[in-house]
Design a protein around this motif. Sequence first.
Motif, PDB file in Angstrom:
ATOM      1  N   LEU A 161      18.819   2.295  51.098  1.00 53.80           N
ATOM      2  CA  LEU A 161      20.147   2.629  51.605  1.00 53.80           C
ATOM      3  C   LEU A 161      21.171   2.383  50.508  1.00 53.80           C
ATOM      4  O   LEU A 161      21.237   1.270  49.963  1.00 53.80           O
ATOM      5  N   ARG A 162      21.921   3.425  50.172  1.00 53.61           N
ATOM      6  CA  ARG A 162      22.953   3.322  49.131  1.00 53.61           C
ATOM      7  C   ARG A 162      22.405   2.712  47.842  1.00 53.61           C
ATOM      8  O   ARG A 162      23.029   1.876  47.221  1.00 53.61           O
ATOM      9  N   LEU A 172      24.096   8.866  65.921  1.00 51.90           N
ATOM     10  CA  LEU A 172      23.967   8.724  64.473  1.00 51.90           C
ATOM     11  C   LEU A 172      25.017   9.538  63.730  1.00 51.90           C
ATOM     12  O   LEU A 172      25.401   9.185  62.622  1.00 51.90           O
ATOM     13  N   ARG A 173      25.436  10.633  64.289  1.00 52.77           N
ATOM     14  CA  ARG A 173      26.506  11.473  63.746  1.00 52.77           C
ATOM     15  C   ARG A 173      26.443  11.671  62.236  1.00 52.77           C
ATOM     16  O   ARG A 173      27.183  11.065  61.485  1.00 52.77           O
ATOM     17  N   SER A 174      25.549  12.519  61.813  1.00 54.80           N
ATOM     18  CA  SER A 174      25.480  12.864  60.396  1.00 54.80           C
ATOM     19  C   SER A 174      25.089  14.336  60.283  1.00 54.80           C
ATOM     20  O   SER A 174      24.564  14.916  61.226  1.00 54.80           O
ATOM     21  N   PHE A 219      17.717   0.018  61.138  1.00 57.12           N
ATOM     22  CA  PHE A 219      17.968   1.360  60.641  1.00 57.12           C
ATOM     23  C   PHE A 219      17.351   2.319  61.652  1.00 57.12           C
ATOM     24  O   PHE A 219      16.187   2.169  62.025  1.00 57.12           O
ATOM     25  N   GLY A 249      17.584  11.224  56.918  1.00 57.03           N
ATOM     26  CA  GLY A 249      18.900  10.778  57.356  1.00 57.03           C
ATOM     27  C   GLY A 249      18.730   9.756  58.459  1.00 57.03           C
ATOM     28  O   GLY A 249      17.665   9.641  59.060  1.00 57.03           O
ATOM     29  N   SER A 266      21.635  14.910  61.286  1.00 54.74           N
ATOM     30  CA  SER A 266      21.377  14.924  62.724  1.00 54.74           C
ATOM     31  C   SER A 266      21.446  16.334  63.282  1.00 54.74           C
ATOM     32  O   SER A 266      20.644  16.723  64.128  1.00 54.74           O
ATOM     33  N   THR A 317      19.018   8.396  51.067  1.00 48.30           N
ATOM     34  CA  THR A 317      18.254   7.456  51.882  1.00 48.30           C
ATOM     35  C   THR A 317      16.784   7.855  51.832  1.00 48.30           C
ATOM     36  O   THR A 317      16.442   9.031  52.027  1.00 48.30           O
ATOM     37  N   ARG A 354      20.941   6.001  60.183  1.00 49.95           N
ATOM     38  CA  ARG A 354      22.090   5.101  60.060  1.00 49.95           C
ATOM     39  C   ARG A 354      21.662   3.667  60.309  1.00 49.95           C
ATOM     40  O   ARG A 354      20.874   3.397  61.205  1.00 49.95           O
ATOM     41  N   ARG A 355      22.268   2.795  59.519  1.00 54.18           N
ATOM     42  CA  ARG A 355      22.069   1.367  59.738  1.00 54.18           C
ATOM     43  C   ARG A 355      23.050   0.912  60.807  1.00 54.18           C
ATOM     44  O   ARG A 355      24.242   1.209  60.751  1.00 54.18           O
ATOM     45  N   VAL A 356      22.520   0.180  61.777  1.00 52.95           N
ATOM     46  CA  VAL A 356      23.323  -0.421  62.833  1.00 52.95           C
ATOM     47  C   VAL A 356      22.905  -1.890  62.896  1.00 52.95           C
ATOM     48  O   VAL A 356      21.801  -2.202  63.352  1.00 52.95           O
TER      49      VAL A 356
END
Length: 132
Positions: free
Chosen positions: A84-85, A108-110, A58, A50, A113, A32, A52-54
């Motif tokens: 992204l990807r 975001l849990r990565s 983003f 890092g 993070s 990313t 996350r898309r929600v």
Amino acid sequence: MPRPAHSETKYRFATAFQRRLNPVMRRLPLQTLLETTGRTSGLPRRTPLGGRRVGDSFWLVSEFGERSQYVRNIQADPRVRVRLRGRWHTGTAHLLPDDDPIARLRALRSPNSVAVRVIGAGLLTVRVDLED
């Protein structure tokens, strides 16, 4: 107000490390990236990060808040692109100083993070509203 010595040490360590790692990370096809416009040069600046898309947004947390160069670039020009990807998306970045960055990192849990929480000082939430 002066910064605590440990915050300054973290900042110096992290920026020295990232200066060496980021050129490698930018080349990875699925990494990313956040592309901002350099506030002085006007050139594209790509930062691996890092987040996350929600939905159509983003989310990310800057580990050094307004000291991060990409945050300073966003302040000068909020128009950004996010890869992204392997696919680029245009958007508008918003700095959210009233958001709880620790709660945001939990959401975001990565693996990134965890690193941001451990290394960061002066965390700042950023939301990019994606246009496509």
